[in-house]
Design a protein around this motif. Structure first.
Motif, short mmCIF file in Angstrom:
data_model
loop_
_atom_site.label_atom_id
_atom_site.label_comp_id
_atom_site.label_asym_id
_atom_site.label_seq_id
_atom_site.Cartn_x
_atom_site.Cartn_y
_atom_site.Cartn_z
N LEU A 190 0.83 -1.20 0.00
CA LEU A 190 0.00 0.00 0.00
C LEU A 190 0.87 1.26 0.00
O LEU A 190 0.59 2.22 -0.73
N SER A 191 1.94 1.24 0.78
CA SER A 191 2.82 2.41 0.83
C SER A 191 3.56 2.62 -0.50
O SER A 191 3.79 3.76 -0.91
N VAL A 192 3.92 1.54 -1.17
CA VAL A 192 4.59 1.67 -2.48
C VAL A 192 3.63 2.28 -3.50
O VAL A 192 4.00 3.18 -4.26
N VAL A 193 2.38 1.81 -3.50
CA VAL A 193 1.38 2.35 -4.42
C VAL A 193 1.13 3.83 -4.10
O VAL A 193 1.02 4.65 -5.01
N ARG A 194 1.07 4.17 -2.83
CA ARG A 194 0.88 5.57 -2.45
C ARG A 194 2.04 6.44 -2.94
O ARG A 194 1.84 7.53 -3.46
N GLN B 299 4.11 5.79 -5.37
CA GLN B 299 4.30 5.73 -6.82
C GLN B 299 2.94 5.58 -7.51
O GLN B 299 2.64 4.52 -8.08
N PRO B 300 2.11 6.62 -7.46
CA PRO B 300 0.77 6.52 -8.05
C PRO B 300 0.87 6.10 -9.52
O PRO B 300 1.73 6.58 -10.26
N GLY B 301 -0.01 5.19 -9.91
CA GLY B 301 -0.02 4.71 -11.29
C GLY B 301 0.90 3.53 -11.52
O GLY B 301 0.99 3.02 -12.64
N ILE B 302 1.59 3.07 -10.49
CA ILE B 302 2.50 1.93 -10.61
C ILE B 302 1.71 0.71 -11.09
O ILE B 302 0.53 0.57 -10.78
N GLY B 303 2.38 -0.17 -11.80
CA GLY B 303 1.77 -1.42 -12.24
C GLY B 303 2.19 -2.57 -11.34
O GLY B 303 3.06 -2.42 -10.47
N LEU C 285 5.51 -2.99 -8.94
CA LEU C 285 5.30 -3.20 -7.50
C LEU C 285 6.08 -4.43 -7.05
O LEU C 285 6.75 -4.40 -6.01
N ALA C 286 6.02 -5.50 -7.82
CA ALA C 286 6.75 -6.73 -7.48
C ALA C 286 8.25 -6.44 -7.40
O ALA C 286 8.93 -6.88 -6.48
N ARG C 287 8.77 -5.67 -8.35
CA ARG C 287 10.21 -5.32 -8.32
C ARG C 287 10.54 -4.44 -7.12
O ARG C 287 11.56 -4.64 -6.46
N ALA C 288 9.67 -3.49 -6.80
CA ALA C 288 9.91 -2.59 -5.67
C ALA C 288 9.96 -3.35 -4.35
O ALA C 288 10.71 -3.00 -3.44
N MET C 289 9.16 -4.44 -4.26
CA MET C 289 9.11 -5.23 -3.03
C MET C 289 10.03 -6.45 -3.10
O MET C 289 10.14 -7.18 -2.12
N ALA D 211 -0.83 2.96 10.54
CA ALA D 211 0.18 1.89 10.58
C ALA D 211 1.52 2.41 11.12
O ALA D 211 2.00 3.46 10.69
N PRO D 212 2.12 1.66 12.03
CA PRO D 212 3.45 2.04 12.50
C PRO D 212 4.50 1.73 11.43
O PRO D 212 4.36 0.77 10.67
N GLY D 213 5.50 2.55 11.35
CA GLY D 213 6.59 2.31 10.40
C GLY D 213 7.67 1.48 11.03
O GLY D 213 7.59 1.16 12.22
N PRO D 214 8.63 1.12 10.28
CA PRO D 214 8.77 1.37 8.85
C PRO D 214 7.83 0.48 8.05
O PRO D 214 7.59 -0.68 8.41
N PHE D 215 7.28 1.03 6.96
CA PHE D 215 6.32 0.30 6.16
C PHE D 215 6.94 -0.92 5.48
O PHE D 215 6.25 -1.89 5.21
N THR D 216 8.22 -0.87 5.20
CA THR D 216 8.88 -2.01 4.56
C THR D 216 9.09 -3.15 5.55
O THR D 216 9.40 -4.26 5.14
N GLY D 217 8.94 -2.88 6.83
CA GLY D 217 9.22 -3.86 7.88
C GLY D 217 10.56 -3.54 8.52
O GLY D 217 11.38 -2.81 7.96
N LEU D 218 10.78 -4.09 9.69
CA LEU D 218 12.01 -3.79 10.44
C LEU D 218 13.27 -4.29 9.73
O LEU D 218 14.26 -3.58 9.65
N LEU D 219 13.22 -5.52 9.24
CA LEU D 219 14.43 -6.12 8.67
C LEU D 219 14.86 -5.42 7.38
O LEU D 219 16.03 -5.01 7.27
N PRO D 220 13.98 -5.25 6.38
CA PRO D 220 14.41 -4.53 5.18
C PRO D 220 14.92 -3.12 5.49
O PRO D 220 15.89 -2.66 4.90
#
Length: 169
Positions: A55-59, A61-65, A69-73, A120-129
């Motif tokens: 959700l944070s990646v889409v926010r 990068q509006p218009g992302i495909g 999204l798969a590459r970003a994550m 949502a508490p951050g970091p949105f990517t999760g603690l480890l990433p």
């Protein structure tokens, strides 16, 4: 009046514990911190940690495909699609078709999705990433090499590497 002190039991210091046990303890610390973060995310946001990340990646990068999204994550495209399906079904993301290429899906966060991210508490990517991003290259290379040896020793199927932590997959 003097009070006698009862002798304290000596706890095992990190130095007195054998290396395999020390490393196991460190893994426990990491895993437990990750689990606690994901529990906190789910409790406060009502969706999984992986969904919050998507959700944070889409926010951001509006218009992302879906592919981007798969590459970003750094996940498989089918995993990104599954995450998105849940977000779309929950009304947190909408998908539309691009003007130039009607086949391309473009994703947008809805106002409801924005409200979820605010909770949502951050970091949105999760603690480890997030922590890995802050490490220097030499440390990352050493970790990569050493974890590779551990993975070989465990005989792990590496296909699991494309599933984000906290995704429930």
């Amino acid at each position: 009046m003097t009070t006698a002190k009862t002798p304290r039991k000596k706890s095992k210091t990190a130095e007195s514990v054998q290396p395999p046990a020390r490393v196991l303890r460190r893994f426990r610390l990491v895993f437990n911190a990750i689990k606690a973060h994901f529990r906190s995310v789910e409790k406060k946001a009502g969706i999984s940690g992986a969904q919050v990340w998507a959700l944070s990646v889409v926010r951001d990068q509006p218009g992302i495909g879906v592919g981007d999204l798969a590459r970003a994550m750094d996940v498989h495209q089918s995993t990104a699609s599954n995450l998105l399906r849940a977000l779309i079904d929950a009304g947190l993301v909408v998908s539309g078709r691009g003007a130039a290429d009607r086949r391309a899906v473009q994703l947008q966060v809805t106002p409801k999705g924005q409200r979820i991210l605010k909770k949502a508490p951050g970091p949105f990517t999760g603690l480890l990433p997030d922590a890995l991003q802050r490490l220097d290259t030499a440390t990352l290379n050493r970790l990569d090499r050493d974890l590779g040896r551990l993975i070989d020793e465990l005989g792990i199927d590496e296909r699991g590497a494309s599933f984000p932590l906290g995704s429930g997959d």
